[in-house]
Design a protein around this motif. Structure first.
Motif, PDB file in Angstrom:
ATOM      1  N   VAL A 120     -17.826  -4.396  11.542  1.00 57.85           N
ATOM      2  CA  VAL A 120     -17.660  -3.380  10.560  1.00 57.85           C
ATOM      3  C   VAL A 120     -16.557  -2.612  11.551  1.00 57.85           C
ATOM      4  CG1 VAL A 120     -19.291  -1.622  11.163  1.00 57.85           C
ATOM      5  CG2 VAL A 120     -18.737  -1.762   9.198  1.00 57.85           C
ATOM      6  N   LEU A 121     -16.631  -2.568  12.748  1.00 60.76           N
ATOM      7  CA  LEU A 121     -15.519  -1.850  13.454  1.00 60.76           C
ATOM      8  C   LEU A 121     -14.194  -2.602  13.256  1.00 60.76           C
ATOM      9  CD1 LEU A 121     -17.325  -0.955  16.793  1.00 60.76           C
ATOM     10  CD2 LEU A 121     -16.637   0.574  14.750  1.00 60.76           C
ATOM     11  N   VAL A 170     -16.681   5.547  12.392  1.00 59.22           N
ATOM     12  CA  VAL A 170     -16.788   4.766  13.247  1.00 59.22           C
ATOM     13  C   VAL A 170     -17.897   5.363  14.144  1.00 59.22           C
ATOM     14  CG1 VAL A 170     -15.765   3.868  15.419  1.00 59.22           C
ATOM     15  CG2 VAL A 170     -14.554   4.047  13.215  1.00 59.22           C
ATOM     16  N   PRO A 189       0.937  -1.178  -0.141  1.00 64.12           N
ATOM     17  CA  PRO A 189       0.147   0.059   0.147  1.00 64.12           C
ATOM     18  C   PRO A 189       0.901   1.296   0.048  1.00 64.12           C
ATOM     19  CG  PRO A 189       0.055  -1.075   2.126  1.00 64.12           C
ATOM     20  CD  PRO A 189       0.747  -1.940   1.303  1.00 64.12           C
ATOM     21  N   TYR A 207     -21.066   4.255  12.559  1.00 65.88           N
ATOM     22  CA  TYR A 207     -21.454   2.817  12.947  1.00 65.88           C
ATOM     23  C   TYR A 207     -22.209   2.682  14.127  1.00 65.88           C
ATOM     24  CZ  TYR A 207     -18.444   2.185   8.671  1.00 65.88           C
ATOM     25  OH  TYR A 207     -17.840   2.304   7.411  1.00 65.88           O
ATOM     26  N   LEU A 208     -21.625   3.249  14.994  1.00 71.06           N
ATOM     27  CA  LEU A 208     -22.224   3.082  16.604  1.00 71.06           C
ATOM     28  C   LEU A 208     -23.637   3.618  16.662  1.00 71.06           C
ATOM     29  CD1 LEU A 208     -19.045   3.834  18.761  1.00 71.06           C
ATOM     30  CD2 LEU A 208     -20.079   1.514  18.297  1.00 71.06           C
ATOM     31  N   VAL A 213     -11.889   6.572   7.390  1.00 73.47           N
ATOM     32  CA  VAL A 213     -12.569   5.544   8.126  1.00 73.47           C
ATOM     33  C   VAL A 213     -13.061   5.913   9.384  1.00 73.47           C
ATOM     34  CG1 VAL A 213     -12.410   3.126   8.754  1.00 73.47           C
ATOM     35  CG2 VAL A 213     -11.705   3.853   6.486  1.00 73.47           C
ATOM     36  N   SER A 214     -11.785   6.552  10.137  1.00 73.99           N
ATOM     37  CA  SER A 214     -12.208   7.021  11.404  1.00 73.99           C
ATOM     38  C   SER A 214     -13.336   7.871  11.744  1.00 73.99           C
ATOM     39  CB  SER A 214     -10.896   7.638  12.031  1.00 73.99           C
ATOM     40  OG  SER A 214     -10.781   8.934  11.453  1.00 73.99           O
ATOM     41  N   ASN A 234       0.356  -7.819   3.748  1.00 76.35           N
ATOM     42  CA  ASN A 234      -0.294  -6.836   3.154  1.00 76.35           C
ATOM     43  C   ASN A 234      -1.753  -6.667   3.956  1.00 76.35           C
ATOM     44  OD1 ASN A 234      -1.697  -4.905   1.680  1.00 76.35           O
ATOM     45  ND2 ASN A 234      -1.327  -6.199  -0.128  1.00 76.35           N
ATOM     46  N   HIS A 244     -23.265  -9.184   7.278  1.00 75.93           N
ATOM     47  CA  HIS A 244     -24.498  -8.024   7.222  1.00 75.93           C
ATOM     48  C   HIS A 244     -25.728  -8.913   6.539  1.00 75.93           C
ATOM     49  CE1 HIS A 244     -21.907  -5.447   9.110  1.00 75.93           C
ATOM     50  NE2 HIS A 244     -21.167  -5.181   7.922  1.00 75.93           N
ATOM     51  N   THR A 293      -2.725   5.346   2.334  1.00 76.00           N
ATOM     52  CA  THR A 293      -3.405   4.624   3.412  1.00 76.00           C
ATOM     53  C   THR A 293      -3.754   5.423   4.592  1.00 76.00           C
ATOM     54  OG1 THR A 293      -1.844   2.744   2.961  1.00 76.00           O
ATOM     55  CG2 THR A 293      -2.695   2.707   5.051  1.00 76.00           C
ATOM     56  N   TYR A 325      -6.976   7.327   3.795  1.00 79.87           N
ATOM     57  CA  TYR A 325      -8.063   6.540   3.839  1.00 79.87           C
ATOM     58  C   TYR A 325      -8.698   6.131   5.359  1.00 79.87           C
ATOM     59  CZ  TYR A 325     -11.386   3.159   2.212  1.00 79.87           C
ATOM     60  OH  TYR A 325     -12.693   2.625   1.727  1.00 79.87           O
ATOM     61  N   ALA A 326      -7.497   5.955   5.822  1.00 79.94           N
ATOM     62  CA  ALA A 326      -7.442   5.653   7.432  1.00 79.94           C
ATOM     63  C   ALA A 326      -8.260   6.706   8.046  1.00 79.94           C
ATOM     64  CB  ALA A 326      -6.102   5.377   8.406  1.00 79.94           C
ATOM     65  N   VAL A 376     -22.189  -4.489  14.123  1.00 73.37           N
ATOM     66  CA  VAL A 376     -21.455  -3.530  14.558  1.00 73.37           C
ATOM     67  C   VAL A 376     -19.997  -3.725  14.537  1.00 73.37           C
ATOM     68  CG1 VAL A 376     -21.138  -1.595  16.397  1.00 73.37           C
ATOM     69  CG2 VAL A 376     -23.369  -2.221  15.669  1.00 73.37           C
ATOM     70  N   PHE A 381     -23.832  -0.157   6.585  1.00 74.08           N
ATOM     71  CA  PHE A 381     -22.796  -1.228   7.043  1.00 74.08           C
ATOM     72  C   PHE A 381     -22.388  -1.948   5.789  1.00 74.08           C
ATOM     73  CE2 PHE A 381     -24.848  -2.315  11.576  1.00 74.08           C
ATOM     74  CZ  PHE A 381     -24.306  -1.129  12.068  1.00 74.08           C
ATOM     75  N   MET A 382     -22.953  -2.049   4.874  1.00 71.54           N
ATOM     76  CA  MET A 382     -22.788  -2.652   3.644  1.00 71.54           C
ATOM     77  C   MET A 382     -22.275  -1.565   2.599  1.00 71.54           C
ATOM     78  SD  MET A 382     -25.891  -5.769   3.077  1.00 71.54           S
ATOM     79  CE  MET A 382     -25.084  -6.925   2.430  1.00 71.54           C
ATOM     80  N   HIS A 383     -22.120  -0.602   3.064  1.00 69.10           N
ATOM     81  CA  HIS A 383     -21.505   0.679   2.251  1.00 69.10           C
ATOM     82  C   HIS A 383     -22.156   0.823   1.050  1.00 69.10           C
ATOM     83  CE1 HIS A 383     -17.798  -0.955   4.613  1.00 69.10           C
ATOM     84  NE2 HIS A 383     -18.346   0.072   5.363  1.00 69.10           N
ATOM     85  N   LEU A 384     -23.497   0.600   0.809  1.00 70.20           N
ATOM     86  CA  LEU A 384     -24.185   0.874  -0.463  1.00 70.20           C
ATOM     87  C   LEU A 384     -24.540   2.221  -0.648  1.00 70.20           C
ATOM     88  CD1 LEU A 384     -26.685  -2.060  -0.776  1.00 70.20           C
ATOM     89  CD2 LEU A 384     -24.665  -1.637  -2.041  1.00 70.20           C
ATOM     90  N   LYS A 397      -8.485  -0.974   8.502  1.00 71.19           N
ATOM     91  CA  LYS A 397      -8.131   0.356   7.659  1.00 71.19           C
ATOM     92  C   LYS A 397      -7.290   1.382   8.370  1.00 71.19           C
ATOM     93  CE  LYS A 397     -10.425  -0.162   3.846  1.00 71.19           C
ATOM     94  NZ  LYS A 397      -9.492  -0.289   2.623  1.00 71.19           N
ATOM     95  N   MET A 398      -7.498   1.583   9.703  1.00 71.60           N
ATOM     96  CA  MET A 398      -6.773   2.365  10.405  1.00 71.60           C
ATOM     97  C   MET A 398      -5.150   1.674  10.809  1.00 71.60           C
ATOM     98  SD  MET A 398      -9.666   4.638  12.366  1.00 71.60           S
ATOM     99  CE  MET A 398     -10.678   3.060  13.077  1.00 71.60           C
ATOM    100  N   ARG A 399      -5.042   0.562  10.694  1.00 71.01           N
ATOM    101  CA  ARG A 399      -3.925  -0.087  10.789  1.00 71.01           C
ATOM    102  C   ARG A 399      -3.962  -0.225  12.406  1.00 71.01           C
ATOM    103  NH1 ARG A 399      -4.663  -1.007   6.229  1.00 71.01           N
ATOM    104  NH2 ARG A 399      -3.516  -0.510   4.499  1.00 71.01           N
ATOM    105  N   TRP A 433     -20.803  -9.837  -3.971  1.00 72.11           N
ATOM    106  CA  TRP A 433     -22.085  -9.452  -4.351  1.00 72.11           C
ATOM    107  C   TRP A 433     -23.061 -10.265  -5.248  1.00 72.11           C
ATOM    108  CZ3 TRP A 433     -25.082  -6.303  -1.685  1.00 72.11           C
ATOM    109  CH2 TRP A 433     -24.533  -5.275  -1.154  1.00 72.11           C
ATOM    110  N   LEU A 466     -19.529  -8.378   4.647  1.00 70.56           N
ATOM    111  CA  LEU A 466     -20.854  -8.227   3.663  1.00 70.56           C
ATOM    112  C   LEU A 466     -21.755  -9.283   3.957  1.00 70.56           C
ATOM    113  CD1 LEU A 466     -19.230  -6.614   0.630  1.00 70.56           C
ATOM    114  CD2 LEU A 466     -20.922  -5.432   2.111  1.00 70.56           C
ATOM    115  N   GLU A 510     -21.077   3.115  -3.462  1.00 72.98           N
ATOM    116  CA  GLU A 510     -20.374   2.039  -4.046  1.00 72.98           C
ATOM    117  C   GLU A 510     -20.380   2.297  -5.451  1.00 72.98           C
ATOM    118  OE1 GLU A 510     -18.795  -0.870  -4.215  1.00 72.98           O
ATOM    119  OE2 GLU A 510     -18.700  -1.480  -1.909  1.00 72.98           O
TER     120      GLU A 510
END
Lengths: 113, 291
Positions: free
Chosen positions: B77-78, A25, A9, A28-29, A21-22, B259, B275, A14, A17-18, B74, A75-78, B84-86, B23, B272, A81
């Protein structure tokens, strides 16, 4: 032929993107909490008499559809997409619609009636 | 040989391959469960009044299992977000919780809910004999309330041998509470809390019974669809738990070191699927437990 995959990567990508994503979070909660609330609401509403059993089923299915929509959208990120995924889902929706349309045709038998 | 496009997107689709794959698989799963749900709708619409039971499942337990599945959706996905945040340690924790939730769901279903049903008994009374059992059924009261009749008496079977021994002429049943006070308006609709069978005994003559079995898939169309759909759903939960465990064990650590994005993508794909399993349960729960 396909190119070999990139296995390393890129650092700055990265990190970007991180960070992205943060931010999600917390969302999501919140969605998880909302789903739990809707579950309690479904149970509560099932003990409310809406007049007919069909009305109770309709109310429960509306709440379930909202819950399913939240799971799929967040959750499924639709919510974000690529087009190909939506195309797959549109075809799926057409076939599911056809399947349930068959139930309608069989049950109400519009040809005879 | 290395599988291409497991991390980076294919130029033509804009997606890494596994995402397209999952999918397409989920699309086929929608049709699989869609077929079963349409069977449910057919059977339910076609059931004679009184022949589609209500209130036979344990609602608090079902609600708890729903909460467990939502919590696991939940945490998975967390877990993906942590990768993703390593943040590998967080990933391990969230994925561990997800696996525990999946196992808890299966334990509740297989070690408590299903066995409880297998120990419950029901006898469908012949239409010609309904009057004789009116003190247990309370159908005149239900008719006056505009509610569907009761055609079955359920409870705890005391003489199990009666199921196989033709010389025993009746079933000795410890009645479910609803049949001990059938004209009480509080009994008109199912209760939220599960109440076990009472000590009040009813003797049901075999000659008055259309069919009588424990609550097995063969008992009625309701239990046939209940066990089929929740059984298939349970298999999906088991599949998800196996995949998550694989990604949680040292394999996950190894792939992360090689990776991390590849592991994140695998977790996303498995997530996915998970869910979707949650999504199916969102419809199963009200249809079987509440309505």
């Amino acid at each position: 032929m396909n190119n070999p995959p990139t296995t390393e990567p890129v650092d700055h990508e990265t990190e970007h993107y991180a960070h992205d994503v943060s931010k999600h979070v917390r969302g999501y909660l919140i969605v998880g909490g909302t789903l739990l609330f809707f579950t309690a609401l479904t149970v509560f509403l099932s003990y409310v008499n809406f007049g007919t059993q069909k009305a109770n089923v309709a109310v429960a299915m509306v709440v379930a559809t909202i819950k399913a929509g939240l799971v799929a959208y967040i959750f499924m990120h639709l919510s974000a997409e690529k087009k190909l995924i939506y195309r797959i889902l549109i075809f799926t929706a057409i076939f599911v619609f056809g399947l349930f349309w068959l139930i309608y045709l069989a049950w109400y038998d519009p040809v005879v009636h | 040989m290395e599988i291409p496009y497991t991390v980076t997107a294919r130029p033509d689709t804009g997606l890494w391959n596994a995402k397209v794959g999952i999918w397409l698989f989920l699309a086929s799963e929608v049709m699989l469960f869609g077929g079963l749900f349409s069977a449910y709708i057919f059977l339910r619409l076609d059931a004679e009044p009184g022949y589609w039971p209500h209130g036979l499942l344990n609602v608090p337990v079902g609600t708890g299992n729903t909460a467990i599945l939502i919590a696991s959706s939940v945490t998975v996905v967390l877990a993906w977000a942590a990768l993703k945040m390593r943040q590998f340690t967080r990933y391990k924790i969230y994925m561990g919780i997800t696996i525990l939730c999946g196992v808890a769901f299966l334990v509740v279903k297989l070690a408590y809910e299903w066995p409880q049903k297998f120990e419950h008994f029901g006898a469908y009374i012949k239409p010609s004999a309904l009057e004789k059992y009116e003190p247990y059924l309370g159908n005149k009261h239900l008719l006056s309330e505009g509610l569907p009749p009761r055609v079955e008496i359920t409870g705890h079977l005391h003489n199990h041998e009666a199921l196989h021994d033709a010389s025993i002429k009746d079933y000795e049943v410890g009645l479910d509470p609803i049949y001990t006070d059938p004209t009480n308006p509080k009994m008109d609709r199912p209760h939220f809390l599960y109440v076990p069978p009472t000590e009040k005994i009813a003797h049901i003559d075999k000659a008055d019974v259309d069919r009588a079995t424990m609550f097995l898939p063969t008992h009625n169309t309701y239990f046939a669809t209940y066990f089929t759909i929740t059984g298939l759903h349970g298999l999906h939960v088991l599949g998800g738990v196996i995949v998550f465990t694989y990604l949680w064990l040292p394999f996950g650590s190894r792939l992360y070191r090689q990776n991390p994005e590849h592991l994140a993508n695998r977790v996303e794909v498995a997530g996915l699927f998970w869910h979707f399993v949650d999504l199916v349960w969102i419809f199963v729960f009200p249809l079987f437990y509440l309505l």
